[in-house]
Structures are given as C-alpha cells and as structure tokens.
Design a protein around this motif. Structure first.
Motif, PDB file in Angstrom:
ATOM      1  N   TYR A 124       0.836  -1.199   0.000  1.00  0.00           N
ATOM      2  CA  TYR A 124       0.000   0.000   0.000  1.00  0.00           C
ATOM      3  C   TYR A 124       0.876   1.256   0.000  1.00  0.00           C
ATOM      4  CZ  TYR A 124      -3.342   3.512   1.553  1.00  0.00           C
ATOM      5  OH  TYR A 124      -4.120   4.637   1.658  1.00  0.00           O
ATOM      6  N   ALA A 125       1.939   1.244   0.812  1.00  0.00           N
ATOM      7  CA  ALA A 125       2.842   2.397   0.883  1.00  0.00           C
ATOM      8  C   ALA A 125       3.572   2.608  -0.437  1.00  0.00           C
ATOM      9  CB  ALA A 125       3.853   2.205   2.015  1.00  0.00           C
ATOM     10  N   ALA A 126       3.845   1.516  -1.162  1.00  0.00           N
ATOM     11  CA  ALA A 126       4.531   1.625  -2.447  1.00  0.00           C
ATOM     12  C   ALA A 126       3.583   2.063  -3.564  1.00  0.00           C
ATOM     13  CB  ALA A 126       5.178   0.290  -2.813  1.00  0.00           C
ATOM     14  N   GLY A 127       2.291   2.118  -3.271  1.00  0.00           N
ATOM     15  CA  GLY A 127       1.323   2.542  -4.275  1.00  0.00           C
ATOM     16  C   GLY A 127       0.829   1.420  -5.165  1.00  0.00           C
ATOM     17  N   GLU A 128       1.113   0.173  -4.789  1.00  0.00           N
ATOM     18  CA  GLU A 128       0.671  -0.965  -5.593  1.00  0.00           C
ATOM     19  C   GLU A 128      -0.806  -1.273  -5.386  1.00  0.00           C
ATOM     20  OE1 GLU A 128       3.196  -4.337  -4.862  1.00  0.00           O
ATOM     21  OE2 GLU A 128       5.013  -3.124  -4.997  1.00  0.00           O
ATOM     22  N   LEU A 129      -1.383  -0.795  -4.263  1.00  0.00           N
ATOM     23  CA  LEU A 129      -2.784  -1.066  -3.953  1.00  0.00           C
ATOM     24  C   LEU A 129      -3.545   0.242  -3.794  1.00  0.00           C
ATOM     25  CD1 LEU A 129      -2.317  -3.802  -1.188  1.00  0.00           C
ATOM     26  CD2 LEU A 129      -2.847  -4.171  -3.589  1.00  0.00           C
ATOM     27  N   SER A 130      -4.782   0.235  -4.235  1.00  0.00           N
ATOM     28  CA  SER A 130      -5.638   1.399  -4.013  1.00  0.00           C
ATOM     29  C   SER A 130      -6.159   1.355  -2.577  1.00  0.00           C
ATOM     30  CB  SER A 130      -6.821   1.372  -4.998  1.00  0.00           C
ATOM     31  OG  SER A 130      -7.650   0.259  -4.718  1.00  0.00           O
ATOM     32  N   GLU A 135      -8.101  -1.750   2.030  1.00  0.00           N
ATOM     33  CA  GLU A 135      -9.103  -1.959   3.084  1.00  0.00           C
ATOM     34  C   GLU A 135      -9.735  -3.342   2.973  1.00  0.00           C
ATOM     35  OE1 GLU A 135      -9.946  -0.081   5.688  1.00  0.00           O
ATOM     36  OE2 GLU A 135      -8.458   1.433   5.158  1.00  0.00           O
ATOM     37  N   ARG A 136     -10.041  -3.767   1.739  1.00  0.00           N
ATOM     38  CA  ARG A 136     -10.679  -5.061   1.545  1.00  0.00           C
ATOM     39  C   ARG A 136      -9.749  -6.189   1.985  1.00  0.00           C
ATOM     40  NH1 ARG A 136     -10.550  -9.067  -1.810  1.00  0.00           N
ATOM     41  NH2 ARG A 136      -9.137  -8.126  -3.304  1.00  0.00           N
ATOM     42  N   ARG A 137      -8.489  -6.125   1.566  1.00  0.00           N
ATOM     43  CA  ARG A 137      -7.534  -7.175   1.931  1.00  0.00           C
ATOM     44  C   ARG A 137      -7.233  -7.171   3.434  1.00  0.00           C
ATOM     45  NH1 ARG A 137      -2.813  -7.683  -2.654  1.00  0.00           N
ATOM     46  NH2 ARG A 137      -4.161  -8.047  -4.440  1.00  0.00           N
ATOM     47  N   LEU A 138      -7.168  -5.978   4.030  1.00  0.00           N
ATOM     48  CA  LEU A 138      -6.918  -5.889   5.465  1.00  0.00           C
ATOM     49  C   LEU A 138      -8.083  -6.485   6.253  1.00  0.00           C
ATOM     50  CD1 LEU A 138      -4.886  -4.899   7.554  1.00  0.00           C
ATOM     51  CD2 LEU A 138      -6.080  -2.713   7.578  1.00  0.00           C
ATOM     52  N   ASP A 139      -9.318  -6.183   5.829  1.00  0.00           N
ATOM     53  CA  ASP A 139     -10.492  -6.780   6.486  1.00  0.00           C
ATOM     54  C   ASP A 139     -10.473  -8.305   6.369  1.00  0.00           C
ATOM     55  OD1 ASP A 139     -11.458  -4.371   7.331  1.00  0.00           O
ATOM     56  OD2 ASP A 139     -12.821  -4.105   5.615  1.00  0.00           O
ATOM     57  N   THR A 140     -10.098  -8.800   5.193  1.00  0.00           N
ATOM     58  CA  THR A 140     -10.015 -10.248   4.993  1.00  0.00           C
ATOM     59  C   THR A 140      -8.988 -10.863   5.945  1.00  0.00           C
ATOM     60  OG1 THR A 140     -10.575  -9.950   2.656  1.00  0.00           O
ATOM     61  CG2 THR A 140      -9.583 -12.055   3.284  1.00  0.00           C
ATOM     62  N   LEU A 141      -7.830 -10.225   6.067  1.00  0.00           N
ATOM     63  CA  LEU A 141      -6.792 -10.731   6.977  1.00  0.00           C
ATOM     64  C   LEU A 141      -7.256 -10.713   8.430  1.00  0.00           C
ATOM     65  CD1 LEU A 141      -3.450  -9.198   5.667  1.00  0.00           C
ATOM     66  CD2 LEU A 141      -4.032 -11.603   5.824  1.00  0.00           C
ATOM     67  N   LEU A 142      -7.888  -9.616   8.842  1.00  0.00           N
ATOM     68  CA  LEU A 142      -8.345  -9.508  10.226  1.00  0.00           C
ATOM     69  C   LEU A 142      -9.439 -10.528  10.525  1.00  0.00           C
ATOM     70  CD1 LEU A 142      -8.326  -5.638  10.697  1.00  0.00           C
ATOM     71  CD2 LEU A 142      -6.663  -7.302  11.531  1.00  0.00           C
ATOM     72  N   ASN A 143     -10.337 -10.752   9.579  1.00  0.00           N
ATOM     73  CA  ASN A 143     -11.386 -11.754   9.776  1.00  0.00           C
ATOM     74  C   ASN A 143     -10.787 -13.156   9.865  1.00  0.00           C
ATOM     75  OD1 ASN A 143     -13.437  -9.875   9.822  1.00  0.00           O
ATOM     76  ND2 ASN A 143     -13.844 -10.040   7.622  1.00  0.00           N
ATOM     77  N   ALA A 144      -9.795 -13.432   9.033  1.00  0.00           N
ATOM     78  CA  ALA A 144      -9.146 -14.747   9.070  1.00  0.00           C
ATOM     79  C   ALA A 144      -8.438 -14.955  10.404  1.00  0.00           C
ATOM     80  CB  ALA A 144      -8.153 -14.872   7.922  1.00  0.00           C
ATOM     81  N   ASP A 145      -7.801 -13.915  10.931  1.00  0.00           N
ATOM     82  CA  ASP A 145      -7.142 -14.023  12.239  1.00  0.00           C
ATOM     83  C   ASP A 145      -8.161 -14.283  13.339  1.00  0.00           C
ATOM     84  OD1 ASP A 145      -4.630 -13.640  11.222  1.00  0.00           O
ATOM     85  OD2 ASP A 145      -4.482 -11.522  11.778  1.00  0.00           O
TER      86      ASP A 145
END
Length: 167
Positions: A124-130, A135-145
């Motif tokens: 995200y910091a490198a600008g590879e993700l919008s 947000e979508r990927r982070l939510d997925t990771l947090l839900n999986a945890d």
C-alpha cells in the motif's frame, strides 16, 4: 544541510579503522590478540620498572611504555570483543560482527517479511494497492485471524470437556 550524515565521533572512526584491518576469523583475532596482549603486558612491566627507577631517561621510558601498553591493551580488547560476543551468543560468529544489526532487529525484519499485514502495508505504501483494495484485503486478513483465534479457543474448550468427561 538536510541530506548530510551526522559526523562520526573519533571513537567510532577508530573502531571502524581497527575493524577494517582486523582479521575476520576467530583464529586470526585470537592470534592478533595474543600478540597485542603480550606487547601490552611487556610494556606495562617496562613502565613499572621505568617509573620506579630514579633516572630521568628510565622515567621517560616508563611513561612511553605505559602509553604503548594502554594502546596495545585497548587494541587487544577491541580485537577480542567479537570473539566474546560470539561466545555469549549475541552474534553467530566473529565474522558476522559489524555486518548485521542487533539480533532483535534481524528477528523483527524476518517477522516483517513473513507477516501478511506487514507485506500488505508495504504494498500500500509503495502505491501498488488502491485505498479500497487495501481496506478489503486488510479486512479479509483480520477476519481470518479472528476465525483462527475462535477455532483454537473452540478446540481448547472441546479438549477440556473431553478431559473432564474422561475423569
């Protein structure tokens, strides 16, 4: 100026100079330390003899020998320092001294390389993700945890019930 590195202290410059000319291996360091240690011991003995004598020339010789002894003793300590650090386990070997950060920093780097949330943050910091994709990927990771934690809590509760039933 903003981009200029801070000036190094004389001690740090001296240490880098010693490390540059010191052998990397444990055997080379031990051999160099034995030579400098012997030199410092002899110089200190000469200094004691020279300072205890009554002649002016011997007194000056004693002062000079004391200075040489101090320098040689410091060189011995600097040479043996990486050997000591490897013996107590702070570094893997004397060859690694000065080439790697502290063990805690190295372990943190390894953890960051494998932690999915840290990888996601770097992308995200490198600008590879919008913003939305991040947000979508982070939510997925947090839900999986969260699901993983619940699953392990459920397994622990089930195993406790099973143990109670057996007793």
């Amino acid at each position: 100026m903003v981009g200029d590195p801070p000036e190094q202290s004389t001690l740090r410059q001296s240490h880098r100079l010693v490390e540059h000319y010191t052998p990397d291996g444990m055997l080379g360091r031990l051999l160099l330390a034995s030579v400098t240690g012997t030199l410092s011991g002899g110089a200190f003995l000469l200094a004691v003899f020279g300072l205890a004598s009554f002649g002016f020339v011997w007194f000056l010789t004693g002062v000079l020998a004391a200075g040489v002894g101090v320098v040689a003793a410091l060189l011995t300590i600097l040479t043996l320092w990486p050997v000591y650090l490897s013996l107590i386990g702070n570094i893997e070997s004397p060859e690694r001294y000065g080439r790697a950060g502290p063990p805690s920093t190295m372990a943190a780097k390894r953890a960051d390389d494998t932690d999915p949330s840290e990888i996601l943050k770097r992308k995200y910091a490198a600008g590879e993700l919008s913003d939305e994709e991040f947000e979508r990927r982070l939510d997925t990771l947090l839900n999986a945890d969260e699901i993983t934690r619940r699953g392990s809590d459920g397994e622990n509760a089930a195993s406790k019930r099973t143990l109670r039933e057996r007793n």
